[in-house]
Design an enzyme around this catalytic site. Structure first.
Site, PDB file in Angstrom:
ATOM      1  N   ASP A   1     -63.125 -44.977  58.982  1.00  0.00           N
ATOM      2  CA  ASP A   1     -62.970 -45.221  60.416  1.00  0.00           C
ATOM      3  C   ASP A   1     -63.929 -46.354  60.746  1.00  0.00           C
ATOM      4  OD1 ASP A   1     -63.239 -45.308  63.150  1.00  0.00           O
ATOM      5  OD2 ASP A   1     -63.309 -43.135  63.426  1.00  0.00           O
TER       6      ASP A   1
ATOM      7  N   TYR B   1     -74.533 -36.120  63.549  1.00  0.00           N
ATOM      8  CA  TYR B   1     -73.084 -36.163  63.789  1.00  0.00           C
ATOM      9  C   TYR B   1     -72.598 -37.611  63.843  1.00  0.00           C
ATOM     10  CZ  TYR B   1     -68.565 -35.630  65.994  1.00  0.00           C
ATOM     11  OH  TYR B   1     -67.224 -35.693  66.267  1.00  0.00           O
TER      12      TYR B   1
ATOM     13  N   LYS C   1     -65.793 -36.783  62.514  1.00  0.00           N
ATOM     14  CA  LYS C   1     -65.302 -35.950  61.419  1.00  0.00           C
ATOM     15  C   LYS C   1     -64.952 -36.823  60.225  1.00  0.00           C
ATOM     16  CE  LYS C   1     -65.306 -31.458  61.790  1.00  0.00           C
ATOM     17  NZ  LYS C   1     -66.574 -30.881  61.400  1.00  0.00           N
TER      18      LYS C   1
HETATM   19  C1  F6R Z   1     -63.246 -36.339  66.691  1.00  0.00           C
HETATM   20  C2  F6R Z   1     -63.379 -37.633  67.355  1.00  0.00           C
HETATM   21  C3  F6R Z   1     -63.309 -37.698  68.837  1.00  0.00           C
HETATM   22  C4  F6R Z   1     -64.672 -37.996  69.438  1.00  0.00           C
HETATM   23  C5  F6R Z   1     -64.609 -37.990  70.975  1.00  0.00           C
HETATM   24  C6  F6R Z   1     -65.943 -38.370  71.600  1.00  0.00           C
HETATM   25  O1  F6R Z   1     -63.407 -36.460  65.328  1.00  0.00           O
HETATM   26  O2  F6R Z   1     -63.578 -38.645  66.734  1.00  0.00           O
HETATM   27  O3  F6R Z   1     -62.761 -36.519  69.361  1.00  0.00           O
HETATM   28  O4  F6R Z   1     -65.595 -37.062  68.997  1.00  0.00           O
HETATM   29  O5  F6R Z   1     -63.653 -38.919  71.431  1.00  0.00           O
HETATM   30  O6  F6R Z   1     -66.332 -39.587  71.100  1.00  0.00           O
HETATM   31  P1  F6R Z   1     -67.632 -40.376  71.548  1.00  0.00           P
HETATM   32  O7  F6R Z   1     -68.782 -39.401  71.424  1.00  0.00           O
HETATM   33  O8  F6R Z   1     -67.700 -41.497  70.577  1.00  0.00           O
HETATM   34  O9  F6R Z   1     -67.405 -40.811  72.960  1.00  0.00           O
HETATM   35 MG    MG Z   2     -63.159 -42.532  65.227  1.00  0.00          MG
HETATM   36 MG    MG Z   3     -60.581 -40.613  62.216  1.00  0.00          MG
END
Ligand code: F6R
Ligand code: MG
Ligand code: MG
Length: 381
Positions: free
Chosen positions: A12, A229, A232
């Site tokens: 990613d 964190y 994923k």
């Molecule tokens: C799950 C994922 C998304 C982000 C969510 C919050 O693996 O990638 O659900 O966790 O969009 O993202 P941030 O914290 O980057 O705003």
């Molecule tokens: Mg992502």
């Molecule tokens: Mg992904």
């Protein structure tokens, strides 16, 4: 030709829009680099695809598993895509490139890697599965079904070359150790571990008594590498098929049941793993639900004939509908377990920061003034 290595490597490195998909310019950039690497002889062949917000490379070459030059090529390709992501202000540009620079091996540096070195069979069908919004343990249940469950894989009963079963290599991601289990003899032992997919993941499946793998998965968990964190891990895996291995239909069959996996919104929820076509694989609802695509290939002297979209077929439409129904059902629990992950799994999300803020709110129960108790005993008199 000698042995050929199939490398499936994903990362990613920037989302379009949010964490939902990749930008076409990133794909074009990666494809250009793959073309160059084929022209200069590093690769035999290579294909670029995506699942959700992850770019995946399927590469064939003769540099073996952990081939440094191939890993460096993948790293540089992801760096080049990151530049595109930065220029377009895509979301989370370079997210999975955890190391500052390439240092010999892409494993442990962030991207997910699944590689097989094989003697190409006269016909070599295989499927590369890519998932988004979940973790490597999501492959445990489908791999168990493909290689150990006769209700899924008729060949385990009917085909004499499969009747002896398969050997599973399981990795314990928390203790960094590995164990082998023979199926069907040790099925119950195997299930003791792989039923906990957040910790124990199937790394390889082998033909009994052989050391040429039939399946391999990516097993990196970003939080365990980075100590915090970072989204994923969105795993990838390669599964070979036919002629003494599960048939293509037996390899696909487990995905007719959208089992519950960990991931989804903020890497913190359980949701159904929905089979998707290569065109429609972009998470939307609640950043999901978690999804899987299947890229089918035939090898021809190391060249990749494909991909063919294996899970886009109408025979998976009912699984998609089930997944959406399960999505409705699970979402209604909102922030309650088991829709939200259990407390110990939340350790690998951003929630510990919130708990820390609230730590001062808690008082030991023994230190409480017994106001209520006193009132109750007064009433009795
Ligand atoms: C799950 C994922 C998304 C982000 C969510 C919050 O693996 O990638 O659900 O966790 O969009 O993202 P941030 O914290 O980057 O705003
Ligand atoms: Mg992502
Ligand atoms: Mg992904």
């Amino acid at each position: 030709m000698g042995k050929v290595t199939i490398s499936a490597i994903k990362a990613d490195i920037g989302g379009f829009v949010g964490h939902s998909a990749v930008h076409p310019e990133m794909i074009e950039t990666a494809e250009g680099r793959v073309r160059d690497a084929i022209a200069n002889g590093l690769l035999i062949d290579g294909k670029v695809n995506s699942c959700g917000d992850d770019v995946n490379l399927v590469l064939t070459h003769e540099h073996g598993v952990d081939g440094e030059r191939v890993h460096e090529f993948a790293w540089d390709t992801f760096m080049a895509c990151t530049e595109v992501a930065k220029r377009l202000h895509l979301y989370g540009a370079g997210q999975d490139l955890l190391a500052d620079s390439f240092s010999g091996n892409i494993r442990g540096a962030g991207p997910g890697v699944a590689e097989l070195e094989i003697e190409e069979r006269p016909s070599e069908p295989f499927v590369v599965f890519a998932a988004d919004k979940t973790e490597p343990g999501a492959w445990n249940l489908p791999l168990y079904k493909m290689f150990a469950d006769p209700f899924n894989t008729a060949g385990l009963v009917i085909d004499p070359s499969m009747h002896d079963g398969f050997t599973f290599e399981v990795h314990d991601l928390f203790e960094s150790r590995s164990a082998m289990f023979d199926a069907p003899e040790e099925l119950y032992d195997l299930l003791v571990y792989i039923g906990t997919p957040s910790r124990f993941v199937i790394k390889h499946v082998f033909r009994k008594g052989g050391n040429e793998p039939a399946a391999v998965t990516s097993t990196q968990r970003l939080a365990l590498i980075a100590g915090r964190y970072v989204g994923k891990d969105d795993p990838i895996m390669i599964v070979r098929a036919q002629s003494g291995l599960p048939a293509i239909g037996e390899v696909l069959e487990p995905f007719a049941y959208p089992h519950l996996v960990a991931g989804w919104m903020r890497g913190s929820h359980h949701g159904p793993l929905m089979p998707c076509s290569l065109e429609a694989n972009t998470p939307a609802r609640f950043d999901g639900p978690p999804r899987v695509t299947g890229m089918g290939f035939q090898l021809a002297n190391g060249r990749l004939v494909g991909p063919r979209d294996m899970l886009g077929d109408i025979s998976f439409d009912r699984a998609r509908a089930t997944a959406l129904e399960v999505t409705d059902y699970m979402r209604r629990m909102g922030p309650f377990e088991p829709e939200r992950l259990p407390m110990d799994e939340m350790e690998y999300t951003t929630m510990p920061a919130v708990s820390e803020k609230l730590a001062g709110r808690w008082t030991p129960i023994d230190a409480l003034t017994p106001v209520t108790l006193a009132t109750e005993s007064a009433d009795v008199e």
